[in-house]
Design an enzyme around this catalytic site. Structure first.
Site, PDB file in Angstrom:
ATOM      1  N   TYR A 455       0.828  -1.012  -0.075  1.00 51.70           N
ATOM      2  CA  TYR A 455       0.088  -0.046   0.026  1.00 51.70           C
ATOM      3  C   TYR A 455       0.844   1.311  -0.129  1.00 51.70           C
ATOM      4  O   TYR A 455       0.987   2.113  -1.023  1.00 51.70           O
ATOM      5  CB  TYR A 455      -0.950   0.087   1.257  1.00 51.70           C
ATOM      6  CG  TYR A 455      -1.824   1.092   0.977  1.00 51.70           C
ATOM      7  CD1 TYR A 455      -3.126   0.964   0.305  1.00 51.70           C
ATOM      8  CD2 TYR A 455      -1.621   2.399   1.935  1.00 51.70           C
ATOM      9  CE1 TYR A 455      -4.034   2.162   0.125  1.00 51.70           C
ATOM     10  CE2 TYR A 455      -2.630   3.188   1.789  1.00 51.70           C
ATOM     11  CZ  TYR A 455      -3.717   3.103   1.148  1.00 51.70           C
ATOM     12  OH  TYR A 455      -4.491   4.251   0.891  1.00 51.70           O
ATOM     13  N   SER A 535      -6.461   1.141  -4.409  1.00 50.92           N
ATOM     14  CA  SER A 535      -6.541   2.497  -4.339  1.00 50.92           C
ATOM     15  C   SER A 535      -5.079   3.138  -4.204  1.00 50.92           C
ATOM     16  O   SER A 535      -4.536   3.075  -5.302  1.00 50.92           O
ATOM     17  CB  SER A 535      -7.216   2.623  -2.916  1.00 50.92           C
ATOM     18  OG  SER A 535      -7.624   3.975  -2.766  1.00 50.92           O
ATOM     19  N   ASP A 619     -17.499   4.200  -8.213  1.00 51.02           N
ATOM     20  CA  ASP A 619     -16.600   4.568  -7.164  1.00 51.02           C
ATOM     21  C   ASP A 619     -16.461   6.211  -7.213  1.00 51.02           C
ATOM     22  O   ASP A 619     -15.975   6.652  -8.195  1.00 51.02           O
ATOM     23  CB  ASP A 619     -15.095   3.902  -7.470  1.00 51.02           C
ATOM     24  CG  ASP A 619     -14.210   4.052  -6.550  1.00 51.02           C
ATOM     25  OD1 ASP A 619     -14.246   5.105  -5.737  1.00 51.02           O
ATOM     26  OD2 ASP A 619     -13.029   3.270  -6.396  1.00 51.02           O
ATOM     27  N   HIS A 654     -16.024   1.913  -3.969  1.00 48.52           N
ATOM     28  CA  HIS A 654     -14.407   1.830  -3.973  1.00 48.52           C
ATOM     29  C   HIS A 654     -14.196   0.393  -2.874  1.00 48.52           C
ATOM     30  O   HIS A 654     -13.151   0.080  -2.721  1.00 48.52           O
ATOM     31  CB  HIS A 654     -14.211   3.083  -2.813  1.00 48.52           C
ATOM     32  CG  HIS A 654     -12.822   3.122  -2.788  1.00 48.52           C
ATOM     33  ND1 HIS A 654     -11.883   3.348  -4.005  1.00 48.52           N
ATOM     34  CD2 HIS A 654     -11.815   3.059  -1.859  1.00 48.52           C
ATOM     35  CE1 HIS A 654     -10.555   3.395  -3.756  1.00 48.52           C
ATOM     36  NE2 HIS A 654     -10.517   3.355  -2.478  1.00 48.52           N
TER      37      HIS A 654
END
Length: 684
Positions: A455, A535, A619, A654
């Site tokens: 991430y 993301s 999203d 999302h």
């Protein structure tokens, strides 16, 4: 399946060009930003047709689905919580699309309180927050439709379940916090002009709603005087104070307080800038307890009297240590959850700052919870790691005794698997932790299918947790590796900042070094390596695969921020500038961002890995145009035989509130695509 057999839908190119600091940048797929156009809608249909046609030919896709469903199909029960005369808890019988909120009365009789599976036929409407008034007699609960961040709020009599007033609409990025039993605070933006899914939203306001009055008469409490992107308000447990937080980005907030016991009392400023994260975690009368990273990058707890609450008067209660601190309160105690190399350690303190005990956890992993009202006699916490399904424990704060409250009955033998933490060296010499999990006795011959997950942003920490789809991946001989990259919160503010703005490339270098470590240690090889992230992690995958397309066989970017020159022009995207900077900040920043922006770095005549981009058509956090443009660029420029596909969930956002059926199907498709493109023709 080779490129020669794959005919991609034609994606037309427009003539749009933007100029940044005298540099012209073409944006041929700008038209895909219009999420309401028929043209975009038909492009989505054509892309999905191609993707699902490809996936349908993978021989073991059905076998993966039946195994995933079997493993997923176990009862899940949350920790209970008391409101009024009832005890509430969430329960899912296994494959229900959404968990159901149940309650028991004083006699122990169980009944369904709210069943989100009845909100929509296809399971795409989900229950958000559920907030009870002070005495538990009223409840305000929020609903998301199609995964959107925009919510509806319904107010109900909690005892009779009678709806008390018309539904509140257009509420976004908001909690609900009751003032007594009469009304509550919530936050929202004005409804945007244009598409509610992609139009910019940048002035958040805090409102007070009195039950029984019209929403249009709700009073703005905070946020009219100047623009702030995120504003929140919550009432202290004793109903004495309203606490207000306000920020312009995803890091740093102002802090305010208002005395609710005196009519028309002023809103008092505690912190007047955005240079630190601050929250009031509790109060004892006029004494405030504040968690802050002001002058303490790893966070500390301070106390101050509300009569003079400025930072110069703060006194340390739990001083900063070398480990990152997260704090919860319950039963009149403070619980300090420290992260040591991404793993939990919990200490219990009283309100004078005295250490009561170090809490013995069931193992090495992630613990959460220990929260509750001051009156609670028993608290609950969860524990999980990469090989242990999440279990709930009850905890007696007086004696320190823990007992298993609920452990899942799941058809997976944790004892057959192992997790190992390693520290590898990134490009600039920084040591980065990574946890590698797989079946015991695995042969290190470079041929193990491996998913490397990361991430690296927004101060978010990746801590060990169990996933059913990862369990099925490992059952089939796969390795699951998670790298704790810079930009995350694993080692506090310095670690976060080291992966932001002009240091963002550190994050990609850390991820590339993780892949190289797995290959050099013979866990896997480039032919059997997949990289995955969602993301900000989707950006990570997009940047890594465009910088080093030779390094991996498969790339799986989910709901990614792919157009870094325009991300801040959509929805709440401008709030991410603390991490990214924007292309408008300076020529230097523009050039730096353009240097890694995935959409702008897909090069012609390049062999890219097999790629399946995933997104949701609803999203409104990271708008799907990011993924649409990236997929179009890849399909246009892919020189190799690997497929470059995009899988677009319909009526999905999302990720929050996604139905179990949709989650299972997505996991199946990602796993099948990954194994198939590694040349695996049948499951072991």
């Amino acid at each position: 399946m080779s490129q020669n057999k794959m005919q991609y839908p034609t994606t037309k190119k427009g003539q749009v060009t933007d100029t940044y600091f005298d540099t012209k940048v073409a944006d041929p797929y700008r038209w895909l930003e219009d999420d309401r156009s028929e043209e975009t809608g038909s492009w989505v249909k054509e892309q999905n047709r191609l993707t699902y046609d490809y996936l349908s030919k993978i021989p073991y896709r059905d076998a993966l689905k039946s195994r995933l469903e079997k493993l997923w199909n176990y009862e899940k029960i949350s920790a209970p919580f008391k409101e009024g005369n009832f005890t509430y808890y969430y329960k899912n019988n296994g494959l229900q699309n959404q968990s159901v909120l149940y309650r028991k009365d004083a006699k122990g009789e169980e009944s369904v309180f709210l069943d989100p599976n009845t909100f929509s036929k296809d399971g795409t409407s989900s229950l958000g927050g559920v907030n009870f008034s002070e005495d538990g007699s009223k409840v305000a609960y929020s609903i998301s439709v199609g995964g959107s961040d925009w919510r509806k709020v319904i107010v109900m009599d909690a005892v009779t379940k009678k709806i008390l007033e018309p539904t509140l609409e257009d509420i976004k990025f908001s909690g609900v916090s009751w003032k007594g039993n009469e009304g509550f605070y919530y936050s929202s933006y004005d409804k945007p002009d244009g598409s509610e899914l992609s139009a910019k939203t940048d002035q958040h306001k805090l409102y007070y709603h009195k039950v029984g009055t019209r929403q249009k008469d709700d009073k703005v409490i905070f946020g009219l005087d100047q623009k702030r992107r995120y504003v929140g308000g919550y009432v202290t447990e004793d109903n004495h104070y309203l606490v207000i937080t306000a920020s312009t980005s995803t890091y740093g907030n102002e802090l305010y307080i208002q005395d609710l016991t005196k009519p028309n009392s002023p809103i008092v400023t505690i912190v007047d800038n955005f240079n630190s994260d601050n929250s009031i975690i509790d109060n004892q009368g006029s004494k405030l307890f504040i968690a802050t990273d002001l002058n303490a990058p790893n966070t500390r707890v301070v106390t101050v009297d509300v009569s003079n609450p400025k930072p110069e008067n703060w006194k340390d209660l739990i001083p900063e240590t070398e480990n990152v601190l997260n704090v919860s309160t319950g039963s009149g105690y403070l619980f300090a959850n420290y992260m040591i190399d991404a793993v939990s350690a919990i200490k219990q303190y009283d309100y004078s700052g005295k250490l009561v005990r170090n809490i013995q956890l069931p193992g090495i992993g992630t613990a959460g919870g220990f929260g509750g009202k001051k009156t609670e006699k028993v608290l609950y916490y969860s524990f999980t790691n990469y090989t242990t399904p999440g279990s709930t424990y009850s905890f007696d704060p007086k004696s320190g005794d823990s007992k298993v409250y609920q452990t899942p009955k799941i058809d997976f033998n944790s004892n057959d698997y192992e997790s190992k933490q390693v520290f590898y060296t990134s490009k600039d010499g920084t040591k980065i932790p990574m946890i590698i999990t797989h079946k015991k006795g695995l042969k290190l011959d470079g041929k193990n299918p491996t998913i490397l997950y990361g991430y690296g942003g927004f101060n978010i920490s990746l801590t060990p947790s169990f996933s059913i789809s990862n369990a099925v991946w490992m059952e089939n001989g796969g390795i699951y590796a998670v790298a704790n990259l810079r930009g995350g919160g694993e080692y506090g503010k310095k670690w976060h900042v080291a992966g932001t703005k002009m240091q963002k490339q550190n994050v990609f270098n850390d991820f590339i070094a993780a892949a190289e470590y797995l290959i050099s240690e013979k866990y896997t090889s480039s032919d059997f390596l997949a990289i995955r992230g969602g993301s900000n992690g989707g950006l990570l995958v997009g940047a890594t695969m465009t910088q080093r397309p030779d390094l991996m066989k498969v790339a799986l970017p989910a709901v990614g921020v792919m157009d870094m020159l325009r991300y801040h022009t959509f929805t709440a995207g401008a709030g991410w500038a603390y991490d990214y900077g924007t292309a408008e900040d300076s020529k230097e920043m523009f050039e730096y961002i353009k240097g890694y922006s995935p959409v702008h770095n897909v090069k012609p005549n390049t062999k890219y890995p097999a790629t399946m981009v995933t997104t949701g058509d609803h999203d409104d956090r990271v708008v799907p145009a990011h993924s649409f443009k990236f997929a179009a660029e890849l399909q246009d420029k892919q020189a190799g035989d690997n497929p470059t596909l995009i899988r677009i969930d319909i009526n999905a956002g999302h990720g929050a509130g996604k139905s179990v059926a949709a989650s299972i199907q997505e996991s199946v498709d990602i796993m099948a695509f990954t194994l198939y493109n590694m040349g695996i023709t049948k499951l072991p």
